[in-house]
Design an enzyme around this catalytic site. Sequence first.
Site, PDB file in Angstrom:
ATOM      1  N   HIS A  68      16.632  -2.479  -5.455  1.00 46.34           N
ATOM      2  CA  HIS A  68      17.129  -1.614  -4.394  1.00 46.34           C
ATOM      3  C   HIS A  68      18.657  -1.593  -4.373  1.00 46.34           C
ATOM      4  CE1 HIS A  68      13.016  -1.447  -2.798  1.00 46.34           C
ATOM      5  NE2 HIS A  68      13.434  -0.512  -1.959  1.00 46.34           N
ATOM      6  N   TYR A 123       3.543 -11.281 -10.268  1.00 51.64           N
ATOM      7  CA  TYR A 123       2.976 -12.191  -9.272  1.00 51.64           C
ATOM      8  C   TYR A 123       1.916 -13.107  -9.884  1.00 51.64           C
ATOM      9  CZ  TYR A 123       0.650 -13.705  -4.975  1.00 51.64           C
ATOM     10  OH  TYR A 123       0.102 -14.453  -3.971  1.00 51.64           O
ATOM     11  N   ASN A 140       0.781  -1.227   0.000  1.00 54.17           N
ATOM     12  CA  ASN A 140       0.000   0.000   0.000  1.00 54.17           C
ATOM     13  C   ASN A 140       0.818   1.285   0.000  1.00 54.17           C
ATOM     14  OD1 ASN A 140      -3.065  -0.788   0.539  1.00 54.17           O
ATOM     15  ND2 ASN A 140      -1.796  -2.168   1.742  1.00 54.17           N
ATOM     16  N   TRP A 141       2.109   1.225   0.210  1.00 56.53           N
ATOM     17  CA  TRP A 141       2.841   2.486   0.281  1.00 56.53           C
ATOM     18  C   TRP A 141       3.284   2.949  -1.106  1.00 56.53           C
ATOM     19  CZ3 TRP A 141       7.758   4.782  -0.161  1.00 56.53           C
ATOM     20  CH2 TRP A 141       8.737   3.987  -0.732  1.00 56.53           C
ATOM     21  N   ILE A 196       1.741   2.254  -4.697  1.00 54.36           N
ATOM     22  CA  ILE A 196       0.719   1.580  -5.500  1.00 54.36           C
ATOM     23  C   ILE A 196       1.179   1.344  -6.945  1.00 54.36           C
ATOM     24  CG2 ILE A 196      -1.624   1.794  -6.408  1.00 54.36           C
ATOM     25  CD1 ILE A 196      -1.453   0.979  -3.493  1.00 54.36           C
ATOM     26  N   PRO A 197       1.861   2.281  -7.632  1.00 52.07           N
ATOM     27  CA  PRO A 197       2.300   1.972  -9.002  1.00 52.07           C
ATOM     28  C   PRO A 197       3.177   0.734  -9.094  1.00 52.07           C
ATOM     29  CG  PRO A 197       2.427   4.329  -8.618  1.00 52.07           C
ATOM     30  CD  PRO A 197       2.108   3.711  -7.296  1.00 52.07           C
ATOM     31  N   VAL A 198       4.137   0.592  -8.177  1.00 49.96           N
ATOM     32  CA  VAL A 198       4.990  -0.598  -8.193  1.00 49.96           C
ATOM     33  C   VAL A 198       4.196  -1.838  -7.803  1.00 49.96           C
ATOM     34  CG1 VAL A 198       6.990  -1.684  -7.098  1.00 49.96           C
ATOM     35  CG2 VAL A 198       7.103   0.703  -7.802  1.00 49.96           C
ATOM     36  N   HIS A 199       3.306  -1.705  -6.835  1.00 44.94           N
ATOM     37  CA  HIS A 199       2.501  -2.855  -6.420  1.00 44.94           C
ATOM     38  C   HIS A 199       1.612  -3.348  -7.561  1.00 44.94           C
ATOM     39  CE1 HIS A 199      -0.063  -5.457  -4.081  1.00 44.94           C
ATOM     40  NE2 HIS A 199      -1.129  -4.744  -4.424  1.00 44.94           N
TER      41      HIS A 199
END
Length: 496
Positions: A420, A395, A381-382, A384-387
């Site tokens: 990262h 996934y 939730n922090w 959203i574009p990457v999620h």
Amino acid sequence: MIDKEDFGPITRSRRRATITSAKSETVKLRNGAIAAASDLKSGPKARESLTKNLQLNEDSKQKCDRYDKISCHRLQESMLSSASSFKNYRGILNWCVVMLVLSNARLFLENILRNGILVDPIQVVSLFLKDPYSWPAACLVIVSNIFILVALYTERKLAMGSISEKVGLLIYIFNLTIILCFPMVVVLKLPSITPVGGAYALGVYTILFLKLYSYKDVNRWCRERTQAKARSPSSSSASSTMQSHVSYPGNLSLRDIYYFVFAPTLCYELNFPRSESIRMGFLLRRLFEMTYFISNVLSIVFQWMVPIIRSSMKPLQEMDYSRMTERLLRLAVPNHLIWLIFFYWFFHSSMNFVAELLRFGDREFYRDWWNSETITYFWQNWNIPVHKWCLRHFYKPLLRRGAGKLLSQSAVFFASAFFHEYLVSVPLRMFRLWAFMGMMAQLPLAWFVARFLRGNYGNAAVWLSLIIGQPIAVLMYVHDYYVTHCQDDPTIAEAL
């Protein structure tokens, strides 16, 4: 003629009605109602009984009032208890903000009195440029247009059928691999690129990699859909009556792909939701926030973090654990403030600014990650574009190919850990894997928090991992960078 005896039942019914109405009136008077004019004609005994009933009612009311004055307790929970329905804690939040401002103001004044004003505009420019006449990071970003044009050219050839799907896949693999390798080689081999400039260039190329990967997948899905519709003529005739949105292959244009490149999303669509107009007031507010918060970040870095990091090098070299812990806790506060400010600056101010310029309608760039009770909920939730990209292109495809949920989640964390480390180690020109190990450590931490900590304890664990985990990685990288690049420099050693 009608006989008088025929009116007997009627008169009797009227008499009954008058008797019942009189009884109802007396009941109303007993209950304290206003007496009607007809009741005034009744006898003195009825009036006395009515006055007695009214006095009894008044006495009972007075007794109830006296009881209410005496009894002041009822069944209820404390406001701060979880069983209470009270939810308005705005005053406590304001108190926290005031205390935070006052404590940080004291630290800010203490820092200025001890170190003086350390913010220098020349140092800010030197973070991005070593030579004002040489802009290698900007040139590297300009070169990225070549990879965008290669992707568009490949999709046009695939749409026309000039090349097969296997050839197009090979071109995409080559193009995406070069997108990740080419800037890495340039940053490592070209000493004129600063670490901040290199991180910016690699961030642009990483975003471009994710965008073009989504561009490839969505266009492939469109080709498969058009081929399926071509086999069934009924569905193709129905699609011709659709609204005037862009359809494949009409989306394969320079305007379309560059709109997607600049749009604040990583997932491609043929028809993005669009807002009606550009709100100038909203745009100017976001521009002011971007300028104000980035200046705050730079001020905190130079005025607060740099002195703490300099004073932490000696305890790290001497392995003085007590002083290392003290420096870590001192560094946690400014580092966390920078992270919070950067989150608001990037995900709210900057992305809303770009979305407003492009009239991009989907503004859900983040959700309520601050209420996270598990590590998994935070990472979902922090950002959203990457999620959305990970869920759509990584996934779910793994699940469709037979992989389990645990393996798919581990693969997502592994890919995130790779990027990262890619964005940190390459600009610093050293490979220590601290960011990679920090991201992979989220898996056992997520399992532990989800299994043993719930509710407020889980939320506290998430906040603690954010506040303490990041300064540890910062100290590790700064120490290794100092040992690798600056230990032999006597001027830097004396400054530390």
